[in-house]
Scaffold this motif. Structure first.
Motif, short mmCIF file in Angstrom:
data_model
loop_
_atom_site.label_atom_id
_atom_site.label_comp_id
_atom_site.label_asym_id
_atom_site.label_seq_id
_atom_site.Cartn_x
_atom_site.Cartn_y
_atom_site.Cartn_z
N ALA A 25 0.85 -1.19 0.00
CA ALA A 25 0.00 0.00 0.00
C ALA A 25 0.89 1.25 0.00
CB ALA A 25 -0.93 -0.01 1.21
N ILE A 26 1.98 1.18 0.75
CA ILE A 26 2.95 2.28 0.78
C ILE A 26 3.54 2.49 -0.62
CG2 ILE A 26 5.28 2.86 1.60
CD1 ILE A 26 4.41 1.55 4.32
N ALA A 27 3.90 1.38 -1.28
CA ALA A 27 4.52 1.48 -2.61
C ALA A 27 3.52 1.99 -3.65
CB ALA A 27 5.07 0.11 -3.03
N ARG A 28 2.40 1.30 -3.78
CA ARG A 28 1.41 1.68 -4.81
C ARG A 28 0.77 3.01 -4.48
NH1 ARG A 28 -0.59 -3.54 -4.27
NH2 ARG A 28 -2.01 -2.55 -2.81
N GLY A 29 0.65 3.29 -3.19
CA GLY A 29 -0.06 4.48 -2.74
C GLY A 29 0.72 5.77 -2.92
N GLY A 30 1.92 5.69 -3.45
CA GLY A 30 2.67 6.90 -3.79
C GLY A 30 3.43 7.53 -2.64
N ARG A 31 3.69 6.76 -1.58
CA ARG A 31 4.35 7.34 -0.40
C ARG A 31 5.88 7.31 -0.50
NH1 ARG A 31 0.45 9.89 2.75
NH2 ARG A 31 -1.48 8.82 2.25
N LEU A 32 6.41 6.48 -1.40
CA LEU A 32 7.87 6.38 -1.48
C LEU A 32 8.43 7.53 -2.31
CD1 LEU A 32 8.15 2.53 -2.13
CD2 LEU A 32 8.75 3.74 -0.01
N ASP A 33 9.42 8.21 -1.76
CA ASP A 33 10.05 9.30 -2.51
C ASP A 33 10.89 8.76 -3.65
OD1 ASP A 33 9.29 11.77 -0.96
OD2 ASP A 33 10.06 10.49 0.65
N ALA A 73 7.94 0.16 -9.29
CA ALA A 73 8.23 0.99 -10.46
C ALA A 73 7.07 1.94 -10.74
CB ALA A 73 8.49 0.12 -11.69
N LEU A 74 5.87 1.47 -10.46
CA LEU A 74 4.68 2.24 -10.75
C LEU A 74 4.36 3.25 -9.64
CD1 LEU A 74 1.47 1.21 -12.20
CD2 LEU A 74 1.37 1.51 -9.75
N GLY A 75 4.68 2.90 -8.40
CA GLY A 75 4.19 3.70 -7.28
C GLY A 75 5.15 4.76 -6.76
N ALA A 76 6.46 4.53 -6.90
CA ALA A 76 7.42 5.45 -6.29
C ALA A 76 7.46 6.77 -7.06
CB ALA A 76 8.81 4.82 -6.24
N LYS A 77 7.70 7.87 -6.35
CA LYS A 77 7.74 9.19 -7.01
C LYS A 77 8.91 9.28 -7.97
CE LYS A 77 5.45 11.49 -3.19
NZ LYS A 77 5.75 11.79 -1.78
N GLN A 78 10.01 8.59 -7.64
CA GLN A 78 11.18 8.60 -8.52
C GLN A 78 11.73 7.18 -8.61
OE1 GLN A 78 14.64 10.70 -7.11
NE2 GLN A 78 15.58 10.79 -9.13
N VAL A 79 12.02 6.73 -9.82
CA VAL A 79 12.63 5.41 -10.01
C VAL A 79 14.07 5.62 -10.46
CG1 VAL A 79 12.59 3.23 -11.28
CG2 VAL A 79 10.43 4.34 -10.60
N ILE A 80 14.98 5.11 -9.65
CA ILE A 80 16.41 5.17 -9.97
C ILE A 80 16.85 3.75 -10.30
CG2 ILE A 80 18.72 5.68 -9.07
CD1 ILE A 80 17.33 7.63 -7.07
N VAL A 81 17.49 3.60 -11.44
CA VAL A 81 18.02 2.28 -11.80
C VAL A 81 19.50 2.25 -11.47
CG1 VAL A 81 18.68 0.83 -13.76
CG2 VAL A 81 16.31 1.62 -13.52
N MET A 82 19.90 1.21 -10.76
CA MET A 82 21.32 0.97 -10.47
C MET A 82 21.69 -0.37 -11.07
SD MET A 82 23.22 0.77 -6.78
CE MET A 82 24.93 0.25 -6.65
N MET A 83 22.57 -0.34 -12.06
CA MET A 83 22.88 -1.59 -12.78
C MET A 83 24.27 -1.50 -13.41
SD MET A 83 20.66 -1.13 -16.29
CE MET A 83 21.10 0.15 -17.48
N ARG A 84 24.76 -2.65 -13.91
CA ARG A 84 25.94 -2.65 -14.75
C ARG A 84 25.57 -2.00 -16.08
NH1 ARG A 84 30.79 -3.68 -12.77
NH2 ARG A 84 31.40 -4.36 -14.87
N HIS A 85 26.57 -1.37 -16.73
CA HIS A 85 26.26 -0.63 -17.95
C HIS A 85 25.92 -1.56 -19.11
CE1 HIS A 85 26.19 3.41 -19.69
NE2 HIS A 85 26.42 2.78 -20.82
N ARG A 86 26.56 -2.74 -19.13
CA ARG A 86 26.29 -3.72 -20.19
C ARG A 86 25.89 -5.05 -19.55
NH1 ARG A 86 29.62 -3.04 -25.25
NH2 ARG A 86 31.05 -1.29 -24.98
N ALA A 87 25.20 -5.86 -20.34
CA ALA A 87 24.86 -7.22 -19.90
C ALA A 87 26.12 -8.08 -19.91
CB ALA A 87 23.79 -7.82 -20.81
#
Lengths: 234, 217
Positions: free
Chosen positions: B93-101, B136-150
């Motif tokens: 509910a916290i995630a979908r409800g838009g509470r996560l910055d 991915a749908l609920g947070a106000k900002q989605v930051i991706v942290m990953m390796r640059h290539r597969a």
């Protein structure tokens, strides 16, 4: 009759001494909700009892499909007791028993987002006919599903997920089945308890009624039918 | 052989320093877990985990590990003073409800439009989705942290995702071991390059066109 003896009578009806009594009534094709997430809050003694019971063709709802621990849900796949599983994250490398049954086509998988699993269980427990969620709308996971645009956003209709049985784990119960969980071991256990016709809880500790302050009860005993006291599979 | 660019703690530090002060931030499974180890306590960020922990940090020397206090990848963490614990219904509910910055998630692919693909590949017969779609749908900002290539060398920052999507147009920032890249209306704007990485190096490792730091405000 005093209130004290009344509560004691109810407690006697819920306490079971033997794991086989705890899971009695689970039969071929039963829908069984199995608590636990990432190896915590796992009702291992109850899962072990279902393995001994031998019912097959079970429909199991679970977050994971096994983490390689003794007597987690993977045991039911190893035994070939599961016909269909509803899960959010079945791909743990240690879920080898599930993987073998899935690859051979013996087990059908319904993959759903974790928040949707929790809410489908909650909806069943709350007597709701389902809900619309934006989660997964427009993705492969929700193809051919009823949708509706609400506040400009596409939502998907999700049905309630009801269980014949819920197998859950808590840290502590009182004689009435009022429960307290421990940190991340809470997880899906409360919503699974709400969603099942018969809820069985494995607890580490049983305390007298009144020992848990009413304000500190995480899940009231109204959702709990059977209590088994056990420290877990060694 | 050392790989070019930041190591994982340095990459996590690049994410951590961009998190909103006092914000509630979810950390996903995989590389994002390291952000909990690199946050400056003075930022007062409260980390949320899909499993219902609200207010945790990475373990430090002297911490007593507790088997029931774990993050999304089942790594042991420690609760901070003021932490709270909820069940999955309330956690989501916290995630979908838009509470996560913000949420910090791993990815297989991110598109120039900010589309996110992080739950399955076209070749996979079996996948796990976990909480990725809700977050991915609920947070106000989605930051991706990953390796640059597969692992096979394929660029993961692409014009259009060829993998099944998790959610559309949700990613705002991508932090790899090579660079920090913002998804803007004008395109993918490079905000910072790792030491010894040139813009040309970065573009060569990236399918989608990038905007050089000097070209963007």
């Amino acid at each position: 009759m005093t209130q004290r003896t009344e509560s004691a009578r109810v407690a006697l009806n819920k306490l079971v001494q033997d794991p086989s009594d705890a899971v009695a009534g689970i039969r071929d094709g039963s829908v069984v909700l199995v608590g636990g997430w990432g190896g915590v809050g796992v009702p291992d003694v109850l899962i072990d009892a279902v393995a001994r019971l031998g019912a097959s063709g079970l429909v199991v709802a679970t977050n994971n499909c096994g983490m390689g621990r003794p007597a987690d849900v993977g045991l039911l796949f190893r035994n070939g007791q599961v016909g269909r599983v509803i899960a959010t994250y079945p791909v743990h490398p240690a879920a080898t028993d599930f993987l073998a049954r899935f690859e051979s086509g013996e087990v059908e998988l319904e993959l759903i987002p974790q928040g949707t699993l929790a809410e489908r269980l909650r909806a069943a427990g709350a007597g709701l006919g389902g809900f619309f969620t934006p989660t997964g709308a427009g993705t492969l996971l929700t193809e051919r599903r009823e949708t509706r645009v609400i506040d400009g956003l596409e939502h998907v209709l999700e049905p309630p997920l009801r269980g014949d049985f819920a197998l859950i784990r808590a840290e502590r119960s009182d004689e009435l089945g009022n429960l307290r969980f421990r940190y991340a071991a809470r997880g899906l256990n409360p919503v699974m308890a709400m969603a099942a016709r018969t809820t069985v809880v494995q607890v580490d500790e049983l305390v007298p009624a009144g020992r848990i302050h009413p304000d500190d009860v995480h899940l009231p005993g109204i959702f709990v039918d059977r209590i088994l006291v056990s420290g877990g599979v060694p | 052989m050392s790989r070019p660019g930041w190591d994982v703690p340095q990459q996590a530090r690049q994410v951590a320093r961009r998190l909103p002060r006092g914000g509630y931030v979810n950390l996903g499974i995989g590389l994002p877990a390291a952000v909990a180890d690199q946050i400056d306590p003075d930022q007062h960020v409260v980390f949320h985990c899909e499993n219902g922990l609200i207010g945790y940090r990475g373990m430090v020397g002297g911490d007593d590990p507790d088997p029931d206090v774990i993050d999304a990848g089942s790594r042991q963490v420690a609760l901070i003073p003021g932490a709270a614990v909820v069940g999955h219904d309330l956690s989501f509910a916290i995630a979908r409800g838009g509470r996560l910055d913000a949420t910090v998630l791993g990815a297989y692919q991110v598109s120039a439009d900010g589309d996110l693909a992080n739950w399955t590949t076209p070749a996979a017969r079996l996948s796990g989705v976990g909480g990725a779609m809700d977050l991915a749908l609920g947070a106000k900002q989605v930051i991706v942290m990953m390796r640059h290539r597969a692992r096979d060398g394929a660029p993961k920052i692409v014009q259009r995702c060829s993998y099944p999507l998790t959610a559309r147009r949700c990613v705002g920032l991508v932090v790899t071991e090579l660079a920090v890249i913002e998804v803007t209306a004008d395109g993918l704007a490079v905000r910072q390059l790792a030491p010894d990485i040139t813009f040309d190096d970065l573009q060569n490792a990236t399918d989608a066109p990038l905007l050089a730091p000097s070209a963007t405000p």
